[in-house]
Write a protein that holds these residues in place. Sequence first.
Motif, PDB file in Angstrom:
ATOM      1  N   HIS A  25       0.906  -1.369   0.065  1.00  8.99           N
ATOM      2  CA  HIS A  25       0.122  -0.053  -0.055  1.00  8.99           C
ATOM      3  C   HIS A  25       0.891   1.299  -0.132  1.00  8.99           C
ATOM      4  CE1 HIS A  25      -3.572  -2.470   1.945  1.00  8.99           C
ATOM      5  NE2 HIS A  25      -3.344  -2.733   0.930  1.00  8.99           N
ATOM      6  N   ALA A  26       1.735   1.243   0.821  1.00  8.63           N
ATOM      7  CA  ALA A  26       2.810   2.431   0.892  1.00  8.63           C
ATOM      8  C   ALA A  26       3.444   2.654  -0.493  1.00  8.63           C
ATOM      9  CB  ALA A  26       3.998   2.237   1.852  1.00  8.63           C
ATOM     10  N   ALA A  27       3.879   1.541  -1.319  1.00  6.24           N
ATOM     11  CA  ALA A  27       4.644   1.501  -2.517  1.00  6.24           C
ATOM     12  C   ALA A  27       3.713   2.132  -3.572  1.00  6.24           C
ATOM     13  CB  ALA A  27       5.178   0.364  -2.868  1.00  6.24           C
ATOM     14  N   ALA A  28       2.371   1.812  -3.444  1.00  4.74           N
ATOM     15  CA  ALA A  28       1.466   2.349  -4.253  1.00  4.74           C
ATOM     16  C   ALA A  28       1.033   3.835  -4.222  1.00  4.74           C
ATOM     17  CB  ALA A  28      -0.019   1.704  -4.273  1.00  4.74           C
ATOM     18  N   ARG A  29       0.899   4.156  -2.979  1.00  7.91           N
ATOM     19  CA  ARG A  29       0.889   5.416  -2.684  1.00  7.91           C
ATOM     20  C   ARG A  29       2.070   6.218  -3.024  1.00  7.91           C
ATOM     21  NH1 ARG A  29      -0.228   7.357   3.721  1.00  7.91           N
ATOM     22  NH2 ARG A  29       0.657   9.495   3.569  1.00  7.91           N
ATOM     23  N   LEU A  30       3.181   5.879  -2.781  1.00 10.72           N
ATOM     24  CA  LEU A  30       4.337   6.745  -3.444  1.00 10.72           C
ATOM     25  C   LEU A  30       4.719   6.757  -4.744  1.00 10.72           C
ATOM     26  CD1 LEU A  30       6.680   5.454  -0.516  1.00 10.72           C
ATOM     27  CD2 LEU A  30       5.857   7.994  -0.875  1.00 10.72           C
ATOM     28  N   GLY A  31       3.827   5.854  -5.503  1.00 14.21           N
ATOM     29  CA  GLY A  31       4.079   5.560  -7.025  1.00 14.21           C
ATOM     30  C   GLY A  31       5.471   4.885  -7.440  1.00 14.21           C
ATOM     31  N   ILE A  32       5.835   3.922  -6.537  1.00 16.55           N
ATOM     32  CA  ILE A  32       7.166   3.239  -6.933  1.00 16.55           C
ATOM     33  C   ILE A  32       6.655   1.846  -6.656  1.00 16.55           C
ATOM     34  CG2 ILE A  32       8.724   5.186  -6.446  1.00 16.55           C
ATOM     35  CD1 ILE A  32       8.873   3.746  -3.563  1.00 16.55           C
ATOM     36  N   ALA A  33       7.901   0.886  -7.047  1.00 18.00           N
ATOM     37  CA  ALA A  33       7.599  -0.448  -6.829  1.00 18.00           C
ATOM     38  C   ALA A  33       7.992  -0.783  -5.380  1.00 18.00           C
ATOM     39  CB  ALA A  33       8.483  -1.329  -7.978  1.00 18.00           C
ATOM     40  N   GLN A  34       7.477  -2.038  -5.028  1.00 23.58           N
ATOM     41  CA  GLN A  34       7.702  -2.384  -3.609  1.00 23.58           C
ATOM     42  C   GLN A  34       9.569  -2.454  -3.199  1.00 23.58           C
ATOM     43  OE1 GLN A  34       4.910  -5.155  -2.066  1.00 23.58           O
ATOM     44  NE2 GLN A  34       6.624  -5.833  -0.413  1.00 23.58           N
ATOM     45  N   PRO A  35      10.238  -3.177  -4.233  1.00 27.42           N
ATOM     46  CA  PRO A  35      11.629  -3.255  -3.949  1.00 27.42           C
ATOM     47  C   PRO A  35      12.371  -1.889  -3.546  1.00 27.42           C
ATOM     48  CG  PRO A  35      10.980  -4.896  -5.735  1.00 27.42           C
ATOM     49  CD  PRO A  35       9.740  -3.787  -5.374  1.00 27.42           C
ATOM     50  N   PRO A  36      12.185  -0.748  -4.641  1.00 27.80           N
ATOM     51  CA  PRO A  36      12.741   0.425  -4.331  1.00 27.80           C
ATOM     52  C   PRO A  36      12.235   1.177  -2.869  1.00 27.80           C
ATOM     53  CG  PRO A  36      11.985   0.314  -6.496  1.00 27.80           C
ATOM     54  CD  PRO A  36      11.286  -0.803  -5.821  1.00 27.80           C
ATOM     55  N   LEU A  37      10.912   0.971  -2.175  1.00 28.36           N
ATOM     56  CA  LEU A  37      10.874   1.272  -1.062  1.00 28.36           C
ATOM     57  C   LEU A  37      11.478   0.678   0.165  1.00 28.36           C
ATOM     58  CD1 LEU A  37       8.705   2.535   0.907  1.00 28.36           C
ATOM     59  CD2 LEU A  37       6.930   0.830   0.453  1.00 28.36           C
ATOM     60  N   SER A  38      11.656  -0.619  -0.239  1.00 30.46           N
ATOM     61  CA  SER A  38      12.277  -1.480   0.953  1.00 30.46           C
ATOM     62  C   SER A  38      13.846  -1.075   1.061  1.00 30.46           C
ATOM     63  CB  SER A  38      12.254  -3.041   0.631  1.00 30.46           C
ATOM     64  OG  SER A  38      10.863  -3.495   0.451  1.00 30.46           O
ATOM     65  N   GLN A  39      14.357  -0.717  -0.294  1.00 31.43           N
ATOM     66  CA  GLN A  39      15.822  -0.192  -0.200  1.00 31.43           C
ATOM     67  C   GLN A  39      15.590   1.147   0.508  1.00 31.43           C
ATOM     68  OE1 GLN A  39      16.766  -0.115  -4.317  1.00 31.43           O
ATOM     69  NE2 GLN A  39      16.631  -2.300  -4.569  1.00 31.43           N
TER      70      GLN A  39
END
Length: 313
Positions: A25-39
């Motif tokens: 949900h956070a990645a979608a809100r930020l407009g990025i994929a989940q792996p970059p968010l985790s990084q």
Amino acid sequence: MERPELPLPQLHAFVVLAEELHFGHAAARLGIAQPPLSQQIRRLEDKVGHALFSREPGHVTLTPAGRELLPAARRILTDLADGLAAARAVGSGRAGHLRMGFAASLALTVLPDLLRTFRERFPDVHLHIHEMTTTPQLAALHDKSIDIGLLREPPTDDEPRLGFRTVLTEPFVAVLPSTHPLASQRTVRVAQLTDSPFVLLPREVGPGLYDRIIGLCTASGFTPRVAQHAVEWQTVCALVETGLGVSLAPASIRRIRLKGVAFRTIDPDAPRTRVAVAWRKDDDSPLVGSLLTTIDQDPPDGSQGSAVGPCPG
């Protein structure tokens, strides 16, 4: 103690994840994929030196370190957003502080409407208004204690650092004690004041206006005998009321209501007094430009705009 660098994208990602507690949900809100968010989160945790989230299958929670960081991260992002908005508003001339000098007599004519219009258009600008005669205004512009001036009879000599623009011209009137023989007339010729003592502003506070009044008299064949000086027009009128003398004043002075004073029009072809706005030519303040634009778009009745020097902004 060296402070760690906390890149804003990492703080933003941290706050969003703390609010969603779900990587997808956070990645979608930020407009990025989940792996970059985790990084981003891992890099931030490396800088902090502690885990910020507890990760379990299908369940994400803030750690004590994460709960401690969250309010500070929100403040940083809010302060930055507020600062950017304020900087943009000031940079565009929509906010900030503007220091303005004005001649007292202009409170009876152009000033109220100008300030009202400016405040309606630029409600976030803080106006600091200072009552000053012409000479002090020019000095205050030069020493940068005001940003813009509204004055009578700007200097005719070259002022390389200042720009001037005519805002308004208005006729002169004769100011007489109500008991004066000429008060019974509807119109007074300046020459009829030859034998009357005068009450005038001192020349040093407004040389241009003083010289214009003296010039009206000399053009009518006499040099006025000045019996008394007064710095404010209210005082000039009060002294005229006592019978100390007569005066010649801008027509707007008629709004000063004194029972013992009569205001009479003078020769219709007599020169008029000029009201001008003044500013420093090298002042790049957008607020000065905003005020000049307001004058351009809503000129006072009877104004005759004539710019001398470039307009900033």
